[in-house]
Scaffold this motif. Sequence first.
Motif, mmCIF file in Angstrom:
data_model
loop_
_atom_site.group_PDB
_atom_site.id
_atom_site.type_symbol
_atom_site.label_atom_id
_atom_site.label_comp_id
_atom_site.label_asym_id
_atom_site.label_seq_id
_atom_site.Cartn_x
_atom_site.Cartn_y
_atom_site.Cartn_z
ATOM 1 N N GLY A 1 0.498 2.718 1.805
ATOM 2 C CA GLY A 1 0.474 3.672 2.553
ATOM 3 C C GLY A 1 -0.180 3.748 3.904
ATOM 4 O O GLY A 1 0.213 3.869 4.944
ATOM 5 N N ILE A 2 -1.655 2.993 3.722
ATOM 6 C CA ILE A 2 -2.326 3.105 4.843
ATOM 7 C C ILE A 2 -1.735 1.711 5.858
ATOM 8 O O ILE A 2 -1.738 1.827 7.070
ATOM 9 C CB ILE A 2 -3.915 2.292 4.462
ATOM 10 N N ILE A 3 -1.196 0.496 5.158
ATOM 11 C CA ILE A 3 -0.732 -0.447 6.153
ATOM 12 C C ILE A 3 0.449 -0.002 6.710
ATOM 13 O O ILE A 3 0.871 -0.251 7.961
ATOM 14 C CB ILE A 3 -0.329 -1.451 5.060
ATOM 15 N N LYS A 4 1.327 0.916 6.123
ATOM 16 C CA LYS A 4 2.686 1.572 6.870
ATOM 17 C C LYS A 4 2.242 2.253 8.153
ATOM 18 O O LYS A 4 3.304 2.209 8.876
ATOM 19 C CB LYS A 4 3.396 2.282 5.981
ATOM 20 N N GLU A 5 0.968 2.829 8.027
ATOM 21 C CA GLU A 5 0.830 3.635 9.483
ATOM 22 C C GLU A 5 0.395 2.686 10.642
ATOM 23 O O GLU A 5 0.613 3.409 11.831
ATOM 24 C CB GLU A 5 -0.675 4.363 9.235
ATOM 25 N N ASN A 6 0.412 1.431 10.351
ATOM 26 C CA ASN A 6 0.489 0.203 11.343
ATOM 27 C C ASN A 6 -0.485 0.589 12.340
ATOM 28 O O ASN A 6 -0.514 0.397 13.580
ATOM 29 C CB ASN A 6 1.819 0.245 12.185
ATOM 30 N N GLU A 7 -1.719 1.059 11.944
ATOM 31 C CA GLU A 7 -3.008 1.337 12.688
ATOM 32 C C GLU A 7 -4.024 0.407 12.333
ATOM 33 O O GLU A 7 -4.195 0.340 11.292
ATOM 34 C CB GLU A 7 -3.625 2.900 12.797
ATOM 35 N N ILE A 8 -4.585 -0.161 13.133
ATOM 36 C CA ILE A 8 -5.534 -1.390 12.938
ATOM 37 C C ILE A 8 -6.832 -1.036 12.262
ATOM 38 O O ILE A 8 -7.438 -1.567 11.189
ATOM 39 C CB ILE A 8 -5.937 -2.276 13.925
ATOM 40 N N LEU A 9 -7.324 0.225 12.908
ATOM 41 C CA LEU A 9 -8.781 0.646 12.189
ATOM 42 C C LEU A 9 -8.595 1.165 10.799
ATOM 43 O O LEU A 9 -9.637 0.564 10.065
ATOM 44 C CB LEU A 9 -9.218 1.909 13.061
ATOM 45 N N PRO A 10 -7.679 1.865 10.480
ATOM 46 C CA PRO A 10 -7.763 2.242 9.024
ATOM 47 C C PRO A 10 -7.472 1.104 8.038
ATOM 48 O O PRO A 10 -8.202 0.817 7.022
ATOM 49 C CB PRO A 10 -6.397 3.215 8.775
ATOM 50 N N ILE A 11 -6.935 -0.063 8.701
ATOM 51 C CA ILE A 11 -6.619 -1.405 7.689
ATOM 52 C C ILE A 11 -7.955 -1.974 7.674
ATOM 53 O O ILE A 11 -8.481 -2.288 6.693
ATOM 54 C CB ILE A 11 -5.612 -2.327 8.232
ATOM 55 N N ILE A 12 -8.579 -2.056 8.800
ATOM 56 C CA ILE A 12 -9.924 -2.726 8.832
ATOM 57 C C ILE A 12 -11.226 -1.770 7.982
ATOM 58 O O ILE A 12 -11.630 -2.614 6.947
ATOM 59 C CB ILE A 12 -10.485 -2.797 10.283
ATOM 60 N N VAL A 13 -11.200 -0.691 7.874
ATOM 61 C CA VAL A 13 -11.882 0.021 7.302
ATOM 62 C C VAL A 13 -11.448 -0.091 5.579
ATOM 63 O O VAL A 13 -12.447 -0.145 4.815
ATOM 64 C CB VAL A 13 -11.759 1.615 7.378
ATOM 65 N N MET A 14 -10.211 0.017 5.295
ATOM 66 C CA MET A 14 -9.673 -0.289 4.100
ATOM 67 C C MET A 14 -10.477 -1.770 3.343
ATOM 68 O O MET A 14 -10.994 -1.677 2.411
ATOM 69 C CB MET A 14 -8.175 -0.376 3.845
ATOM 70 N N VAL A 15 -10.028 -2.811 4.079
ATOM 71 C CA VAL A 15 -10.564 -4.058 3.638
ATOM 72 C C VAL A 15 -12.132 -3.892 3.759
ATOM 73 O O VAL A 15 -12.738 -4.458 2.647
ATOM 74 C CB VAL A 15 -10.052 -5.236 4.822
ATOM 75 N N LEU A 16 -12.954 -3.565 4.521
ATOM 76 C CA LEU A 16 -14.499 -3.613 4.839
ATOM 77 C C LEU A 16 -15.041 -2.947 3.505
ATOM 78 O O LEU A 16 -15.722 -3.055 2.726
ATOM 79 C CB LEU A 16 -14.886 -2.922 5.917
ATOM 80 N N ALA A 17 -14.153 -1.702 3.229
ATOM 81 C CA ALA A 17 -14.785 -0.632 2.197
ATOM 82 C C ALA A 17 -14.649 -1.548 0.694
ATOM 83 O O ALA A 17 -15.627 -1.378 -0.007
ATOM 84 C CB ALA A 17 -13.925 0.513 2.048
ATOM 85 N N PHE A 18 -13.486 -2.103 0.597
ATOM 86 C CA PHE A 18 -13.310 -2.981 -0.519
ATOM 87 C C PHE A 18 -14.336 -4.229 -0.700
ATOM 88 O O PHE A 18 -14.899 -4.242 -1.783
ATOM 89 C CB PHE A 18 -11.979 -3.967 -0.248
ATOM 90 N N VAL A 19 -14.565 -4.851 0.281
ATOM 91 C CA VAL A 19 -15.645 -6.028 0.421
ATOM 92 C C VAL A 19 -16.899 -5.462 0.190
ATOM 93 O O VAL A 19 -17.620 -5.886 -0.787
ATOM 94 C CB VAL A 19 -15.463 -6.722 1.757
ATOM 95 N N VAL A 20 -17.588 -4.363 0.863
ATOM 96 C CA VAL A 20 -18.974 -4.017 0.500
ATOM 97 C C VAL A 20 -19.034 -3.495 -0.567
ATOM 98 O O VAL A 20 -20.028 -3.346 -1.543
ATOM 99 C CB VAL A 20 -19.365 -3.117 1.807
ATOM 100 N N THR A 21 -17.924 -2.525 -1.339
ATOM 101 C CA THR A 21 -18.033 -2.099 -2.559
ATOM 102 C C THR A 21 -18.034 -3.190 -3.830
ATOM 103 O O THR A 21 -18.844 -3.127 -4.734
ATOM 104 C CB THR A 21 -16.859 -1.098 -3.118
ATOM 105 N N TYR A 22 -17.198 -4.114 -3.659
ATOM 106 C CA TYR A 22 -16.839 -5.082 -4.752
ATOM 107 C C TYR A 22 -17.460 -6.388 -4.692
ATOM 108 O O TYR A 22 -18.069 -7.007 -5.640
ATOM 109 C CB TYR A 22 -15.277 -5.348 -5.124
#
Length: 185
Positions: free
Chosen positions: A135-156
């Motif tokens: 759903g986030i990727i479908k929005e086709n906006e770069i900032l939410p995708i970057i935030v999602m990936v960074l959130a995953f990385v820093v959390t896990y």
Amino acid sequence: MDKKLLLKLFITNLYLSAFTFGGGYVIITLMKKKYVDELDWIKEKEMLDLIAIAQSAPGAIAINGAIVIGFKLAGIFGALISILATIIPPFVILSFVSFFYEIFKNNELFALMLSGMQAGVGAIIASVTYDMAVGIIKENEILPIIVMVLAFVVTYIYDISVIYVILSCGIIGIIQNKLQFWRKR
């Protein structure tokens, strides 16, 4: 006040709560299928927004999700009906299990059933994660995708507390929203 909508909301939340085993994240997939795909009461993007609100608030995600969706669909009465319908099944089931705890705690069949349910719950949580990411990727906006990936990385990977990640993401969302507002002016 639409009594038919309130009744349908009650029955839907009662059903969802009664068949959601394994934690609150399992209910997200069921809510999406019911509210977005089957009933078409809300759109997928709005569902993601409401679930983000529910996840960010303290408390059980199943109840928080019921509150925000119930309120969105039918105001304060929708929220109250949704809360009631969501808490009845776990209350009844936990009361029953607590009453018979001594019988259940050493029952091999019960233990095997719970073990099998854990595998299914893991799959459902993976499905929820996948659906939200798509759903986030479908929005086709770069900032939410970057935030999602960074959130995953820093959390896990870096084991940073989820609280800090959620607060940081909220601040990023506010900043992004304000920047978009100022650009439109």
